[in-house]
Design a protein around this motif. Structure first.
Motif, mmCIF file in Angstrom:
data_model
loop_
_atom_site.group_PDB
_atom_site.id
_atom_site.type_symbol
_atom_site.label_atom_id
_atom_site.label_comp_id
_atom_site.label_asym_id
_atom_site.label_seq_id
_atom_site.Cartn_x
_atom_site.Cartn_y
_atom_site.Cartn_z
ATOM 1 N N LEU A 167 0.824 -1.218 0.000
ATOM 2 C CA LEU A 167 0.000 0.000 0.000
ATOM 3 C C LEU A 167 0.854 1.263 0.000
ATOM 4 O O LEU A 167 0.479 2.274 -0.604
ATOM 5 N N ARG A 168 2.006 1.214 0.679
ATOM 6 C CA ARG A 168 2.855 2.402 0.767
ATOM 7 C C ARG A 168 3.578 2.692 -0.541
ATOM 8 O O ARG A 168 3.790 3.864 -0.897
ATOM 9 N N ILE A 214 -9.747 -5.386 1.743
ATOM 10 C CA ILE A 214 -10.088 -3.985 1.512
ATOM 11 C C ILE A 214 -9.635 -3.174 2.717
ATOM 12 O O ILE A 214 -9.931 -3.523 3.865
ATOM 13 N N HIS A 215 -8.894 -2.094 2.462
ATOM 14 C CA HIS A 215 -8.324 -1.273 3.525
ATOM 15 C C HIS A 215 -8.932 0.123 3.479
ATOM 16 O O HIS A 215 -8.889 0.782 2.429
ATOM 17 N N ARG A 255 -7.244 -1.859 -2.071
ATOM 18 C CA ARG A 255 -7.518 -3.301 -2.023
ATOM 19 C C ARG A 255 -6.245 -4.059 -2.375
ATOM 20 O O ARG A 255 -5.579 -3.737 -3.363
ATOM 21 N N THR A 256 -5.903 -5.041 -1.563
ATOM 22 C CA THR A 256 -4.685 -5.811 -1.786
ATOM 23 C C THR A 256 -5.006 -7.284 -2.000
ATOM 24 O O THR A 256 -6.043 -7.786 -1.567
ATOM 25 N N HIS A 257 -4.076 -7.969 -2.652
ATOM 26 C CA HIS A 257 -4.200 -9.405 -2.901
ATOM 27 C C HIS A 257 -2.904 -10.062 -2.449
ATOM 28 O O HIS A 257 -1.825 -9.704 -2.930
ATOM 29 N N SER A 258 -3.023 -10.991 -1.510
ATOM 30 C CA SER A 258 -1.843 -11.595 -0.891
ATOM 31 C C SER A 258 -1.960 -13.108 -0.878
ATOM 32 O O SER A 258 -3.052 -13.671 -1.023
ATOM 33 N N VAL A 259 -0.811 -13.759 -0.676
ATOM 34 C CA VAL A 259 -0.791 -15.196 -0.434
ATOM 35 C C VAL A 259 0.083 -15.433 0.789
ATOM 36 O O VAL A 259 1.109 -14.784 0.978
ATOM 37 N N VAL A 260 -0.354 -16.324 1.657
ATOM 38 C CA VAL A 260 0.445 -16.744 2.800
ATOM 39 C C VAL A 260 0.397 -18.259 2.856
ATOM 40 O O VAL A 260 -0.658 -18.870 2.643
#
Length: 343
Positions: free
Chosen positions: A25-26, A329-330, A310-315
């Protein structure tokens, strides 16, 4: 929600993903801005702030400190005080409660981000203290395959033998598999050897981690990674393979005498030694998390709306064995989302 397992590195799996989300996001606003010298220090600063606030004790064991710019000149990535550096100890917990090694990639695909191109991500890997191979920031030759071809490869074998072995693991012909290679002059001979087998090639501008995830996940259409890239990214890729059940073999690739001496300082007396999974990440308790900055084939990039993003991540982790994709969603400003969020 999965139960938090006390004592396991995976106890903070979601928190690691939250950290990479904050980084993405930054720095996503720098997409296409052409100022990598501003984006990377901000990513390192954000990583330090977020990791230092976590209730754990982590030590930065793997971090790229230099990069080649577009003119081929070496640029230091170590910025001003307050940003991340090798050896930093982060977190709010007492070390006596257990420490972890951290391998961090503030921005993989820095040039891609700078140009506004696809495929840049922020990533973190974690494993128990002392289990990640410590290497100088230099080149590493890598051979990475998914679970179907685990146990079939040998980095010392001819390219054709490895391509055939990988294809056999999938029950396919060589012409039915795809191998990712970084598009570099040093790989011209490798590319010709792969083409001679009939296998398809995916030439990539930057990065090991996105293709490593694709290799480890069935159905992503990528079956192997071959060639020479950065050693820090290699350790992160090995963490991915630990989580996804694939395999990686590697060799350090010094290009000057001083690097051979540096390897000896790190306890790697034989630069020709074949490095296996048990050398690269010596633990079965591993976590890897990544967030897309610009969109790629595995992860979407950051998408902004008025006052939020809005971000999309995998962990992923090994204990428990799981892969989780997170679409988040942030609300970045107080008024964001007061009238509801859009799907």
């Amino acid at each position: 929600m999965a139960e938090r397992r006390s004592g396991s590195v995976a106890a903070f799996a979601i928190e690691y993903a939250a950290v990479t989300e904050r980084v993405a996001l930054r720095v996503a606003p720098f997409g296409g801005a052409g100022v990598p010298e501003r984006a990377y220090p901000l990513a390192m600063e954000t990583l330090r702030q977020e990791l230092d606030a976590m209730p754990f004790c982590g030590r930065v064991a793997i971090l790229r400190e230099e990069r080649l710019d577009e003119k081929g000149e070496i640029q230091s990535l170590v910025a001003s005080p307050g940003t991340l550096k090798l050896g930093d100890t982060l977190g709010t917990a007492d070390p006596d409660q257990g420490e972890v090694d951290l391998a961090v990639e503030p921005i993989e695909g820095l040039t891609l981000l700078s140009r506004g191109q696809q495929g840049s991500i922020a990533a973190i890997a974690a494993a128990p203290r002392g289990t990640m191979l410590k290497t100088p920031d230099m080149y590493m030759s890598k051979l990475i395959v998914g679970p179907n071809s685990r146990g079939r490869i040998d980095i010392d074998a001819p390219v054709s033998e490895n391509v055939n072995a990988i294809a056999e693991g999938y029950g396919r012909r060589p012409s039915e598999i795809t191998v990712a290679v970084l598009e570099r002059e040093r790989h011209e001979d490798l590319v010709e050897q792969i083409r001679a087998t009939g296998a398809r090639i995916q030439l990539r501008q930057e990065g090991d981690l996105t293709p490593a995830i694709a290799v480890g996940l069935r159905g992503a259409g990528l079956h192997a990674i071959m060639g020479i890239g950065g050693a820090p990214e290699g350790i992160l890729a090995a963490a991915v393979m630990r989580c996804l059940g694939g395999e990686m073999q590697a060799k350090m690739w010094p290009t000057q005498r001083s690097q051979v001496e540096k390897l000896r300082e790190y306890g790697l007396d034989d630069p020709e030694k074949k490095l296996t999974m048990d050398d690269l990440v010596r633990s079965t308790d591993v976590v890897f998390a990544a967030t897309g900055i610009t969109s790629g084939e595995i992860l979407n990039g950051v998408r902004y709306f008025r006052g939020g993003g809005r971000t999309h991540s995998v962990v992923m982790s090994t204990e428990p064995r799981m892969v989780r994709f997170m679409d988040t969603i942030h609300a970045l400003e107080p008024e964001a989302g007061t009238q509801g969020f859009q799907l």
